[in-house]
Motif scaffolding. Structure first.
Motif, PDB file in Angstrom:
ATOM      1  N   LYS A  96       0.828  -1.207   0.000  1.00 28.08           N
ATOM      2  CA  LYS A  96       0.000   0.000   0.000  1.00 28.08           C
ATOM      3  C   LYS A  96       0.864   1.259   0.000  1.00 28.08           C
ATOM      4  O   LYS A  96       0.652   2.180  -0.809  1.00 28.08           O
ATOM      5  N   SER A  97       1.857   1.303   0.881  1.00 28.47           N
ATOM      6  CA  SER A  97       2.721   2.483   0.958  1.00 28.47           C
ATOM      7  C   SER A  97       3.492   2.698  -0.329  1.00 28.47           C
ATOM      8  O   SER A  97       3.667   3.832  -0.789  1.00 28.47           O
ATOM      9  N   SER A  98       3.963   1.604  -0.968  1.00 29.80           N
ATOM     10  CA  SER A  98       4.713   1.719  -2.218  1.00 29.80           C
ATOM     11  C   SER A  98       3.841   2.276  -3.331  1.00 29.80           C
ATOM     12  O   SER A  98       4.272   3.133  -4.112  1.00 29.80           O
ATOM     13  N   ILE A  99       2.590   1.810  -3.403  1.00 33.30           N
ATOM     14  CA  ILE A  99       1.681   2.291  -4.447  1.00 33.30           C
ATOM     15  C   ILE A  99       1.431   3.786  -4.291  1.00 33.30           C
ATOM     16  O   ILE A  99       1.461   4.551  -5.257  1.00 33.30           O
ATOM     17  N   LEU A 100       1.200   4.216  -3.041  1.00 33.38           N
ATOM     18  CA  LEU A 100       0.912   5.630  -2.802  1.00 33.38           C
ATOM     19  C   LEU A 100       2.130   6.511  -3.022  1.00 33.38           C
ATOM     20  O   LEU A 100       1.995   7.708  -3.274  1.00 33.38           O
ATOM     21  N   SER A 101       3.340   5.928  -2.939  1.00 38.00           N
ATOM     22  CA  SER A 101       4.563   6.709  -3.098  1.00 38.00           C
ATOM     23  C   SER A 101       4.981   6.871  -4.545  1.00 38.00           C
ATOM     24  O   SER A 101       5.798   7.732  -4.858  1.00 38.00           O
ATOM     25  N   LEU A 102       4.421   6.066  -5.450  1.00 34.22           N
ATOM     26  CA  LEU A 102       4.843   6.101  -6.847  1.00 34.22           C
ATOM     27  C   LEU A 102       4.277   7.333  -7.565  1.00 34.22           C
ATOM     28  O   LEU A 102       3.143   7.734  -7.320  1.00 34.22           O
ATOM     29  N   PRO A 103       5.064   7.909  -8.492  1.00 33.80           N
ATOM     30  CA  PRO A 103       4.567   9.046  -9.270  1.00 33.80           C
ATOM     31  C   PRO A 103       3.622   8.618 -10.401  1.00 33.80           C
ATOM     32  O   PRO A 103       3.003   9.468 -11.032  1.00 33.80           O
ATOM     33  N   VAL A 104       3.526   7.309 -10.693  1.00 33.24           N
ATOM     34  CA  VAL A 104       2.638   6.796 -11.731  1.00 33.24           C
ATOM     35  C   VAL A 104       1.774   5.699 -11.136  1.00 33.24           C
ATOM     36  O   VAL A 104       2.098   5.126 -10.093  1.00 33.24           O
ATOM     37  N   VAL A 105       0.687   5.395 -11.793  1.00 36.43           N
ATOM     38  CA  VAL A 105      -0.183   4.304 -11.356  1.00 36.43           C
ATOM     39  C   VAL A 105       0.428   2.987 -11.827  1.00 36.43           C
ATOM     40  O   VAL A 105       0.676   2.799 -13.019  1.00 36.43           O
ATOM     41  N   PRO A 106       0.711   2.053 -10.932  1.00 39.53           N
ATOM     42  CA  PRO A 106       1.334   0.793 -11.346  1.00 39.53           C
ATOM     43  C   PRO A 106       0.370  -0.092 -12.120  1.00 39.53           C
ATOM     44  O   PRO A 106      -0.855   0.073 -12.063  1.00 39.53           O
TER      45      PRO A 106
ATOM     46  N   LEU B 126      13.621  -1.742   3.395  1.00 39.94           N
ATOM     47  CA  LEU B 126      14.634  -2.692   2.929  1.00 39.94           C
ATOM     48  C   LEU B 126      15.907  -1.996   2.461  1.00 39.94           C
ATOM     49  O   LEU B 126      16.796  -2.642   1.904  1.00 39.94           O
ATOM     50  N   ALA B 127      16.020  -0.695   2.681  1.00 38.01           N
ATOM     51  CA  ALA B 127      17.155   0.067   2.146  1.00 38.01           C
ATOM     52  C   ALA B 127      18.490  -0.437   2.659  1.00 38.01           C
ATOM     53  O   ALA B 127      19.506  -0.371   1.946  1.00 38.01           O
ATOM     54  N   ASP B 128      18.530  -0.951   3.892  1.00 34.87           N
ATOM     55  CA  ASP B 128      19.796  -1.429   4.456  1.00 34.87           C
ATOM     56  C   ASP B 128      20.230  -2.768   3.883  1.00 34.87           C
ATOM     57  O   ASP B 128      21.355  -3.210   4.140  1.00 34.87           O
ATOM     58  N   CYS B 129      19.361  -3.442   3.132  1.00 39.43           N
ATOM     59  CA  CYS B 129      19.688  -4.753   2.572  1.00 39.43           C
ATOM     60  C   CYS B 129      20.267  -4.663   1.166  1.00 39.43           C
ATOM     61  O   CYS B 129      20.749  -5.667   0.643  1.00 39.43           O
ATOM     62  N   VAL B 130      20.201  -3.490   0.532  1.00 40.93           N
ATOM     63  CA  VAL B 130      20.574  -3.369  -0.868  1.00 40.93           C
ATOM     64  C   VAL B 130      21.565  -2.233  -1.053  1.00 40.93           C
ATOM     65  O   VAL B 130      21.787  -1.419  -0.145  1.00 40.93           O
ATOM     66  N   LEU B 131      22.150  -2.169  -2.254  1.00 37.16           N
ATOM     67  CA  LEU B 131      22.950  -1.021  -2.648  1.00 37.16           C
ATOM     68  C   LEU B 131      22.002   0.022  -3.232  1.00 37.16           C
ATOM     69  O   LEU B 131      21.443  -0.174  -4.316  1.00 37.16           O
ATOM     70  N   ALA B 132      21.791   1.094  -2.513  1.00 35.47           N
ATOM     71  CA  ALA B 132      20.828   2.107  -2.919  1.00 35.47           C
ATOM     72  C   ALA B 132      21.519   3.229  -3.684  1.00 35.47           C
ATOM     73  O   ALA B 132      22.708   3.511  -3.476  1.00 35.47           O
ATOM     74  N   CYS B 133      20.768   3.896  -4.585  1.00 32.74           N
ATOM     75  CA  CYS B 133      21.342   4.990  -5.374  1.00 32.74           C
ATOM     76  C   CYS B 133      20.295   6.060  -5.630  1.00 32.74           C
ATOM     77  O   CYS B 133      20.023   6.417  -6.772  1.00 32.74           O
ATOM     78  N   GLY B 134      19.676   6.566  -4.577  1.00 32.31           N
ATOM     79  CA  GLY B 134      18.703   7.633  -4.728  1.00 32.31           C
ATOM     80  C   GLY B 134      17.316   7.195  -4.323  1.00 32.31           C
ATOM     81  O   GLY B 134      17.014   6.002  -4.233  1.00 32.31           O
ATOM     82  N   SER B 135      16.462   8.170  -4.066  1.00 30.55           N
ATOM     83  CA  SER B 135      15.108   7.904  -3.602  1.00 30.55           C
ATOM     84  C   SER B 135      14.086   8.252  -4.679  1.00 30.55           C
ATOM     85  O   SER B 135      14.343   9.064  -5.558  1.00 30.55           O
ATOM     86  N   VAL B 136      12.912   7.640  -4.567  1.00 32.18           N
ATOM     87  CA  VAL B 136      11.784   7.896  -5.459  1.00 32.18           C
ATOM     88  C   VAL B 136      10.553   8.056  -4.581  1.00 32.18           C
ATOM     89  O   VAL B 136      10.203   7.146  -3.823  1.00 32.18           O
ATOM     90  N   GLY B 137       9.893   9.198  -4.668  1.00 33.26           N
ATOM     91  CA  GLY B 137       8.732   9.422  -3.837  1.00 33.26           C
ATOM     92  C   GLY B 137       9.103   9.535  -2.371  1.00 33.26           C
ATOM     93  O   GLY B 137      10.240   9.869  -2.005  1.00 33.26           O
ATOM     94  N   ASP B 138       8.140   9.218  -1.514  1.00 29.88           N
ATOM     95  CA  ASP B 138       8.345   9.384  -0.069  1.00 29.88           C
ATOM     96  C   ASP B 138       8.964   8.168   0.603  1.00 29.88           C
ATOM     97  O   ASP B 138       9.591   8.298   1.658  1.00 29.88           O
ATOM     98  N   SER B 139       8.798   6.993   0.008  1.00 29.60           N
ATOM     99  CA  SER B 139       9.221   5.784   0.744  1.00 29.60           C
ATOM    100  C   SER B 139       9.885   4.736  -0.128  1.00 29.60           C
ATOM    101  O   SER B 139       9.921   3.564   0.243  1.00 29.60           O
ATOM    102  N   LEU B 140      10.440   5.107  -1.282  1.00 27.29           N
ATOM    103  CA  LEU B 140      11.083   4.142  -2.164  1.00 27.29           C
ATOM    104  C   LEU B 140      12.514   4.564  -2.462  1.00 27.29           C
ATOM    105  O   LEU B 140      12.817   5.758  -2.546  1.00 27.29           O
TER     106      LEU B 140
END
Length: 488
Positions: A137-147, A253-267
């Motif tokens: 739910k949080s991921s869907i609301l954070s996306l700039p497009v409708v999945p 899950l950000a601490d489990c991966v190699l991250a390179c920037g944010s998208v929206g509020d929670s991705l």
């Protein structure tokens, strides 16, 4: 069914293919005059055979650049061989020189055209994959497009409104838990309510991932898993990298991966390939050259070590272990056996020698092999197969990985780089007994990686091995001298 971008790419590539082949046929002189109809027939023959060979490349499926290049060149080779075979039997086929020239030109132009078509695609087509309703739910609301929708296995986790009050639903029964079975359709539970609030539908279970990527022409996958486990979460990441699909993860899950920037509020965006294509190409070429030369140069030593292992203690010459590779994938790695055959009957554990102690499981010859690192020679075959690199994080056993994961160390970050024989941790004598320091060394390698750094680390490792060999020989000579003095 959706009209995917792959079909539009296929039409564009087919037009380009026909233009190339017609141009080649028209420009090639012949000993006997031929009419326009015969030239068109010859052009159609070339276009038909090459086009059929290239059909698998332009289906509706996301592909990485490396996969597109490899498949294009393989299919072109098959098409050229077919045309050369027709020419050899006297069929109405173009000369061999024309076939080779057309093949070389198409080998460059078709991948370039395909890549150009793919870069013009917008907007992104996003798929959510996860096992936690609140995170979905949080991921869907954070996306700039409708999945396009979401995939999920059976979900029995905490209520959505408990974790994210802003994503709450009007009414809910506390005993509603089962939402969807893997590969099945959504029930009237939480998956249905997620869809009603966000306009996003459940598309099935995790087993539908690859088919959904192809049929829906997905550009980006968002991972919304409760845990960054090896099987499901990293299994999705492996599929994304194989298909050339971008990946985002929920910030939990950000601490489990190699991250390179944010998208929206929670991705956050995932670096599935930490280095550019030319860096990976140079590294792979270096790996192949090093492993091939090493196996040839060390062939006599390999025979001697094999005899020594066999004569020293009963058991096989080689010992195989399951190790963790790229993105959590496991593979089998072989080493010259340096321990007794029942060394790990009670479970896998780190050797006391890594902490400077004495491991009773190590044989006499095994102690020499470990000191000189000669037991690692068979791993050169794993480098040739592409499962390992010369330089990279040392692959660990899955059992040890699980133990380290319980220590609140972001151990899975090192899975984003192909494991290697040596690396920054190895040349600094950092072992699995210091997992936090070892992870720090591995992440430093990710940040600094280059061909020159690989060469530097290899030279330092070879120098370290030479020093260990000299120390071992000196120790043996001193021991023999002391025994001679005592006997006299």
């Amino acid at each position: 069914m959706l009209l995917g971008r792959g079909y539009r790419d296929a039409a564009a590539a087919g037009t380009l293919l026909l233009a190339f082949t017609a141009g080649f046929v028209a420009s090639v002189p012949t000993e006997t005059p031929i009419g326009v109809g015969e030239r068109l027939l010859e052009a159609a023959l070339i276009a038909g055979i090459v086009g059929v060979a290239l059909i698998p490349l332009y289906a509706t499926r996301p592909r990485s650049a490396a996969t597109v290049l490899a498949n294009t060149w393989r299919q072109l080779c098959l098409a050229c061989l077919a045309l050369i075979g027709l020419a050899a039997v006297g069929a109405n086929a173009p000369p061999v020189s024309t076939t080779v020239a057309a093949g070389l030109l198409l080998a460059v132009s078709l991948p370039a055209w395909y890549g150009r078509c793919r870069r013009r695609n917008e907007p992104d087509r996003v798929l959510i994959v996860g096992d936690d309703p609140a995170l979905i739910k949080s991921s869907i609301l954070s996306l700039p497009v409708v999945p396009l929708g979401f995939l999920s296995p059976v979900m029995t986790e905490r209520p959505i409104e408990t974790a994210y009050p802003e994503a709450s639903v009007a009414s809910r029964s506390d005993d509603e838990q089962i939402v969807t079975t893997d590969g099945g359709l959504p029930s009237d539970g939480r998956a249905g309510r997620i869809g009603m609030v966000t306009g996003t539908d459940s598309l099935g279970g995790l087993s539908q991932l690859e088919r959904t990527l192809r049929e829906r022409d997905v550009d980006t996958v968002v991972l919304a898993f409760e845990r960054g486990d090896r099987e499901e979460c990293f299994g999705v990441l492996r599929t994304c990298r194989h298909h050339g699909v971008d990946a985002l993860v929920h910030d939990s899950l950000a601490d489990c991966v190699l991250a390179c920037g944010s998208v929206g509020d929670s991705l956050v965006r995932v670096r599935l390939r930490p280095w550019p294509w030319y860096g990976r190409l140079a590294k792979r070429a270096f790996d192949i050259a090093f492993a091939a030369v090493g196996l040839v140069a060390l062939a006599p030593l390999i025979v001697l070590v094999a005899f020594a292992v066999r004569l020293d203690s009963p058991g096989p010459i080689l010992y195989s272990q399951i190790r963790t590779g790229t993105l959590g994938r496991t593979f089998s790695v072989s080493k010259f056996r340096s321990m007794v055959t029942d060394a790990e009957d009670d479970g896998a554990r780190l050797s006391a020698e890594d902490a400077g102690g004495v491991d009773p499981r190590v044989t006499g010859v095994g102690r020499v092999l470990r000191k000189t690192h000669l037991d690692e020679i068979p791993q050169l075959f794993a480098i040739l197969r592409g499962e390992m690199s010369v330089v990279g994080p040392r692959p660990e056993r899955p059992e040890i990985d699980r133990e380290i994961d319980t220590e609140d160390i972001d151990w899975s970050k090192r899975w984003f780089v192909k494991p290697g024989l040596t690396g920054i941790a190895q040349i600094n004598d950092v072992t699995g007994f210091e997992p936090a320091k070892k992870l720090e060394c591995d992440l430093e390698y990710v940040r600094r990686q280059s061909l020159w750094l690989d060469l530097e680390l290899v030279v330092r490792q070879i120098r370290s091995v030479a020093v260990d060999v000299v120390d071992l020989v000196s120790e043996r000579l001193n021991n023999e001298g002391d025994e001679g003095v005592r006997s006299s």
